[in-house]
Design a protein around this motif. Structure first.
Motif, PDB file in Angstrom:
ATOM      1  N   THR A 127     -11.292  11.810   5.779  1.00 20.95           N
ATOM      2  CA  THR A 127     -10.620  10.732   4.802  1.00 20.95           C
ATOM      3  C   THR A 127      -9.081  11.030   4.688  1.00 20.95           C
ATOM      4  OG1 THR A 127     -12.263  11.198   3.750  1.00 20.95           O
ATOM      5  CG2 THR A 127     -10.215  10.087   2.643  1.00 20.95           C
TER       6      THR A 127
ATOM      7  N   THR B  99      -6.120  11.147   3.130  1.00 21.71           N
ATOM      8  CA  THR B  99      -5.333  11.671   1.921  1.00 21.71           C
ATOM      9  C   THR B  99      -4.033  10.527   1.486  1.00 21.71           C
ATOM     10  OG1 THR B  99      -5.071  13.998   1.988  1.00 21.71           O
ATOM     11  CG2 THR B  99      -7.076  12.879   1.634  1.00 21.71           C
ATOM     12  N   THR B 100      -2.875  10.865   2.541  1.00 22.64           N
ATOM     13  CA  THR B 100      -2.118  10.261   2.413  1.00 22.64           C
ATOM     14  C   THR B 100      -2.015   8.218   2.268  1.00 22.64           C
ATOM     15  OG1 THR B 100      -1.059  11.964   3.600  1.00 22.64           O
ATOM     16  CG2 THR B 100       0.097  10.461   3.078  1.00 22.64           C
ATOM     17  N   ASP B 101      -1.963   8.538   0.710  1.00 19.46           N
ATOM     18  CA  ASP B 101      -2.304   6.305   0.688  1.00 19.46           C
ATOM     19  C   ASP B 101      -1.103   6.331   0.274  1.00 19.46           C
ATOM     20  OD1 ASP B 101      -3.353   4.418  -0.863  1.00 19.46           O
ATOM     21  OD2 ASP B 101      -4.920   5.053  -0.124  1.00 19.46           O
TER      22      ASP B 101
ATOM     23  N   ILE C 153      -2.277   7.792   7.780  1.00 17.15           N
ATOM     24  CA  ILE C 153      -1.430   6.754   6.212  1.00 17.15           C
ATOM     25  C   ILE C 153      -2.600   5.578   5.859  1.00 17.15           C
ATOM     26  CG2 ILE C 153       0.515   5.864   5.144  1.00 17.15           C
ATOM     27  CD1 ILE C 153       2.282   7.397   6.502  1.00 17.15           C
ATOM     28  N   ALA C 154      -3.271   5.510   4.744  1.00 16.60           N
ATOM     29  CA  ALA C 154      -3.150   4.828   4.486  1.00 16.60           C
ATOM     30  C   ALA C 154      -2.922   3.467   3.678  1.00 16.60           C
ATOM     31  CB  ALA C 154      -5.525   5.317   3.645  1.00 16.60           C
ATOM     32  N   ILE C 155      -3.519   2.549   2.697  1.00 13.12           N
ATOM     33  CA  ILE C 155      -2.972   2.249   2.013  1.00 13.12           C
ATOM     34  C   ILE C 155      -4.352   1.418   0.845  1.00 13.12           C
ATOM     35  CG2 ILE C 155      -1.952  -0.369   0.951  1.00 13.12           C
ATOM     36  CD1 ILE C 155      -0.202  -0.246   3.449  1.00 13.12           C
TER      37      ILE C 155
ATOM     38  N   GLY D 247      -7.058   3.423   0.306  1.00 11.54           N
ATOM     39  CA  GLY D 247      -7.716   3.480   1.413  1.00 11.54           C
ATOM     40  C   GLY D 247      -8.129   2.689   2.289  1.00 11.54           C
ATOM     41  N   GLN D 248      -7.799   1.133   2.602  1.00 13.72           N
ATOM     42  CA  GLN D 248      -8.100   1.044   4.073  1.00 13.72           C
ATOM     43  C   GLN D 248      -6.864   2.054   5.012  1.00 13.72           C
ATOM     44  OE1 GLN D 248     -10.368  -1.142   4.740  1.00 13.72           O
ATOM     45  NE2 GLN D 248      -9.075  -0.910   6.925  1.00 13.72           N
ATOM     46  N   ARG D 249      -7.394   2.340   6.451  1.00 18.96           N
ATOM     47  CA  ARG D 249      -6.493   3.036   7.072  1.00 18.96           C
ATOM     48  C   ARG D 249      -5.495   2.204   8.014  1.00 18.96           C
ATOM     49  NH1 ARG D 249      -9.410   7.750  11.080  1.00 18.96           N
ATOM     50  NH2 ARG D 249     -10.382   8.357   8.569  1.00 18.96           N
TER      51      ARG D 249
END
Length: 504
Positions: free
Chosen positions: A128, A130-132, A98-100, A102-104
């Motif tokens: 990348t 992609t679950t943001d 998971i990212a927020i 773009g920051q993983r």
């Protein structure tokens, strides 16, 4: 007389014909009963829990794992007898993580690297995630309310799905993706769907974090305020009983029936049974050199015994001795040993078969604590810290809490006439010889056992299929459905044991 004779021959012929079949196999045709739901109403099935309910495996949640979660498998069977749509908060890819913005914040899944579990990116290169949380959270409500990482009391915690609290550890990124509002709770979002049938499997994380951290937390027995607990602490049994009772009362308030599962003995899973306590190979010269280094420590133990500070048994248990062997025990720190700091002696001893070395230690034991010092071998000259080993005393804390939680679950299930899955017995059986299912025998060995994923904690898809069958059997017993008798249990062989690194 002639007519009577031939009437009997005709009857015998008819009887023989009825017992034959049309596939020439010699086996009688077995007619199975039609599938029935019995007293259960599966039209709106909602499930609550933690990572085991979500379908977590290989240290991540991803689309393929969610599609093979045990609740999704149950929902497919329930659909045959009136079950409705079953929505899951699907991840955005099969990488996991998971990212927020773009920051993983959570890493992709593990894959098999030829000798054991390795990070996905070590095989296919950078990906990348992609679950943001900032851009693509799905819209609920969701039937699968399994939240990886959730402890029992988290299901009633307001703000557990507030993205603002993720960085501080006050919120859960997985619940952020499914919460109806930032301050909603898991139980409120579940009950708000007015389920006709539910499943609840919660409590594993109330002991698991303590165990997987090598007992780095503490037992909070006697502390009724979960807000003061550390992430690796064991939940007070009264706190567990209180919240569990509240959840069942809320879920059954409108007459819904359901199935619950108890808490497995976490020490039976591959995370604790894969790495041996004695993996150190030494030749005679090296063993002698290591023993010489520990000679002052061993001598100090003799003094402590002479001073009456420790018993002869403790002195023997703490004495460190290596031999020319391929199976030397690692040296560990044991906080439960008598404190001899006044003599300048640390709490060292060698591990025994009763100690459980955690799975991540496999890549740590034998490495150098100081790259410039070839003698600073972790597990030999440098003892393993507490987080790498679950000692017998720590195991007892886990066992006591698990027993208390399971007593609560059993009592509340009985009081509310709910189906009960004995997950504790199931995982114990997996660890003690295995379970035959269809053409397969599943056991608790990492990679080769067929039931557990590469993280050593969560089942793989085949293991989840086995669990789905156990849930259906329990539902049959409690509510008069006949998933098993009608031949509607799933074939575990239809489910994979692992996923390719190329799965995207």
């Amino acid at each position: 007389m002639f007519k009577v004779k031939y009437i009997w021959l005709l009857l015998i012929f008819i009887g023989l014909t009825a017992c034959s079949n049309d596939d020439d196999s010699g086996e009688p045709i077995v007619t199975l009963p039609d599938l029935t739901a019995g007293e259960a109403n599966f039209s709106n099935f909602v499930t609550l829990g933690n990572s085991l309910t979500a379908g977590f495996q290989d240290n991540a949640l991803f689309i393929a794992s969610q599609n093979n979660s045990f609740p999704n498998t149950l929902a497919e069977k329930f659909a045959l007898v009136g079950g409705g749509n079953f929505r899951q908060p699907l991840m955005n890819d099969n990488f996991g993580g998971i990212a927020i913005g773009g920051q993983r914040i959570l890493q992709p899944r593990l894959v098999f690297g030829g000798a054991g579990p390795v990070p996905l990116e070590s095989i296919i290169g950078p990906v990348t995630v992609t679950t943001d949380l900032a851009v693509n959270n799905p819209t609920g409500p969701f039937n699968n309310m399994g939240v990886p990482g959730a402890k029992s009391f988290h299901l009633a915690a307001p703000g557990y799905g507030n993205i603002a609290g993720v960085a501080m550890g006050a919120a859960n990124p997985y619940f952020v993706r499914m919460a109806s509002s930032p301050n909603s709770t898991v139980i409120a979002d579940a009950v708000g769907q007015n389920p006709t049938f539910f499943s609840l499997w919660i409590g594993n994380n109330d002991v698991l974090g303590f165990a997987t951290s090598g007992g780095s937390g503490v037992s909070q027995q006697g502390n009724l305020n979960p807000a003061t607990y550390g992430g690796n602490d064991i939940t007070d049994s009264n706190v567990f009983a209180s919240v569990y009772s509240q959840y069942i009362a809320a879920l059954t308030a409108n007459g819904a029936k359901g199935v619950v599962a108890n808490i497995p003995d976490v020490t039976t899973i591959p995370y604790f049974t894969t790495v041996p306590h004695n993996p150190i190979p030494l030749d005679a010269n090296t063993a002698a050199a290591v023993n010489n280094a520990y000679a002052p420590y061993n001598g100090g133990l003799l003094q402590a015994e002479q001073f009456g500070l420790i018993s002869a048994d403790e002195r023997a248990a703490r004495t460190i001795n290596f031999t020319a062997s391929s199976r030397n025990a690692v040296v560990i720190v044991d906080e439960d040993l008598t404190n001899l700091g006044g003599l300048g002696l640390p709490n060292f001893r060698q591990a025994t078969a009763n100690d459980l070395v955690v799975l991540p230690a496999a890549s740590f034991i034998g490495t150098l604590a100081d790259p410039n010092n070839p003698l600073s071998v972790n597990g030999v000259a440098v003892p393993l810290a507490d987080r790498w080993v679950l000692t017998p005393n720590e195991q007892q804390l886990v066992a006591t809490a698990t027993q208390n939680f399971n007593t609560t679950i059993s009592n509340i299930a009985q009081q509310n006439n709910l189906a009960l899955v004995d997950a504790n017995a199931l995982l114990t059986q997996l660890s003690q010889g295995g379970i035959a299912s269809g053409n397969f025998i599943l056991n608790a060995s990492l990679v080769t056992g067929g039931a557990f994923s590469l993280d050593g904690v969560h089942p793989n898809s085949r293991g989840y299929a086995l669990i789905a069958n156990e849930f259906m059997k329990a539902i049959d017993l409690a509510y008069g459905s006949n998933f098993e008798a009608s031949g509607n249990l799933v074939n575990v062989g239809d489910f994979p044991t692992n996923y390719s690194p190329l799965l995207q």
